[in-house]
Design a protein around this motif. Structure first.
Motif, PDB file in Angstrom:
ATOM      1  N   PRO A 341       0.834  -1.212   0.000  1.00  0.00           N
ATOM      2  CA  PRO A 341       0.000   0.000   0.000  1.00  0.00           C
ATOM      3  C   PRO A 341       0.867   1.259   0.000  1.00  0.00           C
ATOM      4  O   PRO A 341       1.755   1.409   0.836  1.00  0.00           O
ATOM      5  CB  PRO A 341      -0.809  -0.129   1.289  1.00  0.00           C
ATOM      6  CG  PRO A 341       0.021  -1.001   2.181  1.00  0.00           C
ATOM      7  CD  PRO A 341       0.705  -1.970   1.264  1.00  0.00           C
ATOM      8  N   LEU A 342       0.577   2.143  -0.957  1.00  0.00           N
ATOM      9  CA  LEU A 342       1.360   3.372  -1.083  1.00  0.00           C
ATOM     10  C   LEU A 342       0.486   4.621  -1.099  1.00  0.00           C
ATOM     11  O   LEU A 342       0.999   5.731  -1.073  1.00  0.00           O
ATOM     12  CB  LEU A 342       2.200   3.326  -2.367  1.00  0.00           C
ATOM     13  CG  LEU A 342       3.246   2.213  -2.451  1.00  0.00           C
ATOM     14  CD1 LEU A 342       3.857   2.168  -3.847  1.00  0.00           C
ATOM     15  CD2 LEU A 342       4.337   2.417  -1.399  1.00  0.00           C
ATOM     16  N   SER A 343      -0.829   4.422  -1.157  1.00  0.00           N
ATOM     17  CA  SER A 343      -1.734   5.569  -1.181  1.00  0.00           C
ATOM     18  C   SER A 343      -2.989   5.237  -0.387  1.00  0.00           C
ATOM     19  O   SER A 343      -3.241   4.070  -0.043  1.00  0.00           O
ATOM     20  CB  SER A 343      -2.113   5.924  -2.621  1.00  0.00           C
ATOM     21  OG  SER A 343      -2.880   4.887  -3.201  1.00  0.00           O
ATOM     22  N   ASP A 346      -5.163   2.503  -1.489  1.00  0.00           N
ATOM     23  CA  ASP A 346      -4.680   1.133  -1.287  1.00  0.00           C
ATOM     24  C   ASP A 346      -5.060   0.566   0.082  1.00  0.00           C
ATOM     25  O   ASP A 346      -4.836  -0.627   0.344  1.00  0.00           O
ATOM     26  CB  ASP A 346      -3.149   1.079  -1.419  1.00  0.00           C
ATOM     27  CG  ASP A 346      -2.664   1.431  -2.813  1.00  0.00           C
ATOM     28  OD1 ASP A 346      -3.397   1.155  -3.776  1.00  0.00           O
ATOM     29  OD2 ASP A 346      -1.550   1.982  -2.931  1.00  0.00           O
ATOM     30  N   LEU A 347      -5.605   1.406   0.959  1.00  0.00           N
ATOM     31  CA  LEU A 347      -5.930   0.951   2.311  1.00  0.00           C
ATOM     32  C   LEU A 347      -7.055  -0.083   2.292  1.00  0.00           C
ATOM     33  O   LEU A 347      -7.950  -0.037   1.442  1.00  0.00           O
ATOM     34  CB  LEU A 347      -6.345   2.138   3.183  1.00  0.00           C
ATOM     35  CG  LEU A 347      -5.249   3.166   3.492  1.00  0.00           C
ATOM     36  CD1 LEU A 347      -5.838   4.365   4.227  1.00  0.00           C
ATOM     37  CD2 LEU A 347      -4.131   2.526   4.318  1.00  0.00           C
ATOM     38  N   PHE A 375       0.619   4.496   9.057  1.00  0.00           N
ATOM     39  CA  PHE A 375       0.717   3.265   9.842  1.00  0.00           C
ATOM     40  C   PHE A 375       1.157   2.087   8.972  1.00  0.00           C
ATOM     41  O   PHE A 375       2.057   1.321   9.335  1.00  0.00           O
ATOM     42  CB  PHE A 375      -0.647   2.997  10.493  1.00  0.00           C
ATOM     43  CG  PHE A 375      -0.728   1.742  11.306  1.00  0.00           C
ATOM     44  CD1 PHE A 375       0.123   1.518  12.383  1.00  0.00           C
ATOM     45  CD2 PHE A 375      -1.685   0.767  11.005  1.00  0.00           C
ATOM     46  CE1 PHE A 375       0.032   0.354  13.144  1.00  0.00           C
ATOM     47  CE2 PHE A 375      -1.785  -0.391  11.757  1.00  0.00           C
ATOM     48  CZ  PHE A 375      -0.921  -0.597  12.823  1.00  0.00           C
ATOM     49  N   VAL A 376       0.545   1.942   7.785  1.00  0.00           N
ATOM     50  CA  VAL A 376       0.873   0.789   6.939  1.00  0.00           C
ATOM     51  C   VAL A 376       2.143   1.020   6.117  1.00  0.00           C
ATOM     52  O   VAL A 376       2.760   0.051   5.660  1.00  0.00           O
ATOM     53  CB  VAL A 376      -0.302   0.420   6.007  1.00  0.00           C
ATOM     54  CG1 VAL A 376      -1.532   0.062   6.820  1.00  0.00           C
ATOM     55  CG2 VAL A 376      -0.611   1.533   5.023  1.00  0.00           C
ATOM     56  N   LEU A 377       2.533   2.268   5.920  1.00  0.00           N
ATOM     57  CA  LEU A 377       3.819   2.503   5.258  1.00  0.00           C
ATOM     58  C   LEU A 377       4.958   2.005   6.142  1.00  0.00           C
ATOM     59  O   LEU A 377       5.985   1.533   5.644  1.00  0.00           O
ATOM     60  CB  LEU A 377       4.001   3.995   4.947  1.00  0.00           C
ATOM     61  CG  LEU A 377       3.197   4.549   3.766  1.00  0.00           C
ATOM     62  CD1 LEU A 377       3.348   6.066   3.683  1.00  0.00           C
ATOM     63  CD2 LEU A 377       3.635   3.904   2.451  1.00  0.00           C
ATOM     64  N   THR A 378       4.759   2.107   7.445  1.00  0.00           N
ATOM     65  CA  THR A 378       5.762   1.583   8.377  1.00  0.00           C
ATOM     66  C   THR A 378       5.804   0.062   8.319  1.00  0.00           C
ATOM     67  O   THR A 378       6.877  -0.551   8.303  1.00  0.00           O
ATOM     68  CB  THR A 378       5.438   2.039   9.810  1.00  0.00           C
ATOM     69  OG1 THR A 378       5.428   3.470   9.851  1.00  0.00           O
ATOM     70  CG2 THR A 378       6.474   1.504  10.797  1.00  0.00           C
TER      71      THR A 378
END
Length: 401
Positions: A341-343, A346-347, A375-378
């Motif tokens: 997920p990058l945007s 994409d969540l 949070f998900v980029l981490t």
């Protein structure tokens, strides 16, 4: 008669693009002579003639100037090809070819100048430039494209007229710059003439500061800019424009693009390319690369890689070597290809999920979704509906502050 750039290009060994034709016939006569015509500029004496294969040829009646003001000319129809050629800007552009008679008309010695590598005005230089000061920029473009030396009288006259460039419309100035960036194999030749003649300081003072900056530093920023533009191939006007502006403060970049009246979309993308941070280095971890990719589309990734590769080739010691740029680009592409997920789109959850949790729709939704993306980029493995719902529920108090 065939006139203009196509004749010049053929004689200089270059590819000829569009062919412009001129004739003694008046526009209405041209329309009567040909079955398929398009009135693309009747008021200026130009009629479009469609060939059998659909190719459009612009056919213009002989013209001569009767009044000029430094920006535009008032013209009237002329009776001879010689009168038409006499109003042209440079001798290399005052050439005409009669395809049926196989005759080259060259009343001002343009072919000789082309062979000698000289750019010279038709007639008195001061008068020719004063008729339309855009010809100063055209002189730079032709001299740069064909690697010509501007003759002494013409050079002196154009240098004396650079202040008048302020009176030209921004659109005409912009279009001349784009032509040089788009068409030339070595655009630095043209851009160097802008600087040498003083036109850079008049039209682009922000860029002129690069040229006049402290030369005691190891890297001359103006020379580096020119060299990096040359490393990009022709046909990439906007990419080269971004390279031209990339060492400027982002606000100055936007200021130049707005001043030249680029569209909002062109201003946004070019300024982003010019001011974007470099591709993550080979020592960057995956999270750093994901965060960089989150701010840059796939198209921009490729554009920025090309820009950075050109800079590395122009001066390998600046940031990365060319091979390091390629490796950084490949690694970023591989990470994007994994589907992480990058945007926000994409969540695993969206606005409807937030409503089900009990949140009221509003501006706060954007902040919540941005927090979830962070949070998900981490950790991309956390991009699951249940995990993200729990994350939101645990932070409801913070979101409502």
């Amino acid at each position: 008669w065939a006139v203009g750039g196509a004749v010049r290009d053929i004689l200089s060994g270059h590819y000829a693009g569009d062919w412009d034709l001129t004739t003694q016939a008046r526009p209405r006569q041209i329309e009567q002579l040909f079955k398929r015509t398009v009135p693309i500029g009747i008021e200026h004496g130009t009629v479009g003639v469609l060939a059998r294969d659909g190719t459009l040829f612009e056919v213009t009646t002989f013209r001569k100037d009767i009044e000029t003001d430094g920006r535009h000319a008032v013209v009237t129809f002329a009776d001879t090809i010689e009168e038409d050629l006499a109003r042209r800007d440079f001798t290399i552009n005052a050439l005409a070819w009669h395809p049926i008679e196989q005759k080259l008309l060259d009343p001002f010695g343009g072919l000789k100048d082309l062979e000698a590598g000289v750019l010279k005005t038709v007639g008195v230089p001061e008068k020719r430039f004063a008729e339309d000061y855009l010809r100063i920029l055209r002189a730079f473009r032709f001299a740069g494209r064909f690697d010509l030396r501007i003759d002494e009288a013409s050079w002196k006259a154009l240098c004396g007229g650079t202040e008048h460039l302020r009176g030209l419309s921004c659109e005409r100035v912009r279009d001349e710059l784009l032509k040089a960036l788009d068409q030339h194999r070595i655009p630095s030749r043209t851009l160097s003439l802008y600087a040498k003649a003083g036109a850079l300081g008049v039209l682009y003072p922000e860029l002129d500061e690069l040229r006049t900056a402290d030369h005691s530093i190891a890297l001359n920023r103006w020379e580096f800019t020119l060299a990096s533009i040359d490393e990009l191939p022709p046909g990439n006007a906007f990419l080269r424009l971004a390279q031209f502006l990339h060492l400027l403060d982002p606000k100055k970049v936007v200021g130049i693009l707005v001043r030249l009246r680029f569209s909002n979309a062109q201003t946004d993308e070019t300024s982003q390319q010019a001011s974007a941070s470099a591709l993550p280095g080979l020592d960057a971890n995956d999270e750093a690369i994901r965060r960089w990719l989150s701010s840059n589309s796939p198209e921009r990734l490729n554009a920025l890689a090309r820009l950075e590769l050109a800079r590395a080739r122009a001066h390998p010691s600046v940031i990365k070597t060319p091979s390091e740029v390629v490796d950084s680009w490949r690694r970023a592409r591989l990470i994007r290809a994994t589907g992480v997920p990058l945007s926000i789109s994409d969540l695993a959850i969206g606005g409807n999920d937030l409503i089900r949790i009990g949140l009221r729709p509003g501006p706060n939704f954007s902040r919540i979704l941005e927090d979830l993306l962070d949070f998900v980029l981490t950790d991309p493995t956390q991009n699951e509906r249940g995990i993200l719902r729990a994350h939101v529920e645990a932070r409801l108090g913070a979101y409502e502050e």
